[in-house]
Design a protein around this motif. Structure first.
Motif, PDB file in Angstrom:
ATOM      1  N   ASP A 152       0.838  -1.203   0.000  1.00 40.92           N
ATOM      2  CA  ASP A 152       0.000   0.000   0.000  1.00 40.92           C
ATOM      3  C   ASP A 152       0.870   1.250   0.000  1.00 40.92           C
ATOM      4  OD1 ASP A 152      -2.378  -1.490   0.143  1.00 40.92           O
ATOM      5  OD2 ASP A 152      -2.139  -1.714   2.316  1.00 40.92           O
ATOM      6  N   MET A 153       0.490   2.229  -0.840  1.00 35.75           N
ATOM      7  CA  MET A 153       1.184   3.524  -0.906  1.00 35.75           C
ATOM      8  C   MET A 153       0.596   4.457   0.152  1.00 35.75           C
ATOM      9  SD  MET A 153       3.505   4.104  -3.361  1.00 35.75           S
ATOM     10  CE  MET A 153       3.959   3.832  -5.074  1.00 35.75           C
ATOM     11  N   ASP A 154       1.156   4.470   1.339  1.00 33.19           N
ATOM     12  CA  ASP A 154       0.656   5.389   2.360  1.00 33.19           C
ATOM     13  C   ASP A 154       1.818   6.127   3.001  1.00 33.19           C
ATOM     14  OD1 ASP A 154       0.127   3.156   5.230  1.00 33.19           O
ATOM     15  OD2 ASP A 154       1.894   3.577   4.025  1.00 33.19           O
ATOM     16  N   GLY A 155       1.532   6.895   4.048  1.00 33.26           N
ATOM     17  CA  GLY A 155       2.590   7.646   4.721  1.00 33.26           C
ATOM     18  C   GLY A 155       2.810   9.009   4.090  1.00 33.26           C
ATOM     19  N   LEU A 156       3.784   9.731   4.616  1.00 31.82           N
ATOM     20  CA  LEU A 156       4.083  11.082   4.138  1.00 31.82           C
ATOM     21  C   LEU A 156       4.866  11.036   2.833  1.00 31.82           C
ATOM     22  CD1 LEU A 156       5.143  12.839   7.454  1.00 31.82           C
ATOM     23  CD2 LEU A 156       2.895  12.688   6.423  1.00 31.82           C
ATOM     24  N   ARG A 157       4.534  11.956   1.932  1.00 29.32           N
ATOM     25  CA  ARG A 157       5.261  12.061   0.679  1.00 29.32           C
ATOM     26  C   ARG A 157       6.476  12.956   0.885  1.00 29.32           C
ATOM     27  NH1 ARG A 157       2.698   8.815  -3.346  1.00 29.32           N
ATOM     28  NH2 ARG A 157       0.803   8.154  -2.315  1.00 29.32           N
ATOM     29  N   ASP A 158       7.556  12.610   0.224  1.00 30.93           N
ATOM     30  CA  ASP A 158       8.791  13.353   0.441  1.00 30.93           C
ATOM     31  C   ASP A 158       9.331  14.007  -0.824  1.00 30.93           C
ATOM     32  OD1 ASP A 158       9.558  11.072  -0.885  1.00 30.93           O
ATOM     33  OD2 ASP A 158      10.461  10.149   0.882  1.00 30.93           O
TER      34      ASP A 158
END
Length: 327
Positions: free
Chosen positions: A62-68
């Motif tokens: 899954d593509m989650d979390g903060l984008r950097d």
């Protein structure tokens, strides 16, 4: 960390030099002394990269979390996918187990995962059981080691981390910055409209002073409107750093024009009901002046001179009363 803490998708246009084929195969590297958790994390990353790589189906991640970085999906993803087709995946991504059975959550390597989803097949991944803080530090440190994010990308990442509630120490470790360094980035990003940053992109090579100078113009001219107009005339292939320079020059020019116009001021001829001139009203950035020409209205000029001080005080008192009643 729940979906409510997920960052907006505002990162894109990664550095040109990030090519999957150019990245070295995982190999032991001489350890360098780093303070605290940062040094320990880097050594740990090297060890697990060399010894603990697994093949995982991309759809289980899954593509989650903060984008950097600024906008993940861009034309360079296809270039990266083509490189992986030819040379294979040279650098693993990192994931952690999800709350859902047999699923994982991305920690770092979002572009590699997106490219492999286009190519097909499994993705090489390091699986670690990390909490939110450790995952964020791993994400930030891997980017710093491999990608050298631009000033504005780091600033946006800091803003996202702070809004998501991460502690200052975690943010500092994630980017290898001091407390003052984090503050320097945050001061600039707070003055810049999000849309302006998205329009310009990462602008590698453009530092804090230049972004700060652009932010300072926000009080004088509409930055986003000028940026849209300026960038519309540039080719789509214009490098992000060149976009920044074009926008900065245009905004600076507009600001100088506004300042010159304010300095020159405006003079209005006041006329009576018959259209005859009574006097002139001059307004600029420093003063307001009422001028009566004695040659044109000698009697009115004499009358006004005798009453000018009293009339001015009355007007001032009226302004004070109106100001007080409106507060």
């Amino acid at each position: 960390m729940g979906a409510s803490l997920m960052a907006r998708n505002i990162f894109n246009q990664p550095p040109k030099d990030e090519k999957e084929s150019a990245a070295p195969s995982p190999a032991p590297v001489k350890s360098s002394k780093l303070p605290g958790s940062v040094g320990g994390l880097r050594d740990s990353l090297r060890e697990i990269t060399a010894n603990s790589i697994r093949d995982i189906e991309p759809e289980r991640i899954d593509m989650d979390g903060l984008r950097d970085r600024l906008i993940l999906e861009d034309s360079s993803i296809e270039d990266l996918a083509e490189s992986i087709r030819k040379h294979g995946q040279q650098v693993p991504i990192m994931v952690r187990p999800s709350d859902q059975p047999d699923r994982y959550r991305i920690i770092y390597g979002r572009r590699r995962l997106a490219a492999i989803r286009r190519v097909g097949g499994t993705v090489k991944a390091i699986v670690r059981t990390l909490d939110d803080d450790a995952s964020l530090i791993a994400q930030g440190q891997e980017n710093n080691l491999r990608l050298d994010p631009s000033f504005i990308e780091k600033s946006l990442f800091i803003k996202e981390m702070q809004e998501a509630g991460y502690k200052p120490g975690v943010i500092q470790d994630a980017l290898g910055l001091t407390r003052q360094g984090v503050s320097n980035h945050r001061v600039v990003i707070e003055q810049l409209p999000d849309e302006l940053v998205r329009l310009i992109g990462p602008a590698h090579g453009v530092g804090r002073r230049q972004w700060g100078d652009l932010a300072a113009l926000s009080e004088k001219v509409p930055l986003v409107d000028i940026a849209r107009e300026t960038l519309a005339s540039l080719p789509d292939t214009t490098p992000s750093s060149d976009k920044f320079q074009a926008v900065y020059v245009a905004c600076s020019s507009k600001a100088r024009g506004a300042a010159n116009q304010s300095a020159r001021g405006k003079t209005t001829v006041v006329k009576d009901n018959s259209g005859s001139p009574v006097g002139t009203l001059s307004v600029d950035g420093k003063s307001i002046a009422i001028k009566i020409t004695r040659k044109d209205n000698p009697e009115f000029g004499q009358w006004l001179e005798e009453r000018a001080e009293t009339t001015l005080r009355q007007l001032f008192e009226q302004w004070q009363n109106e100001r007080g009643s409106g507060s």
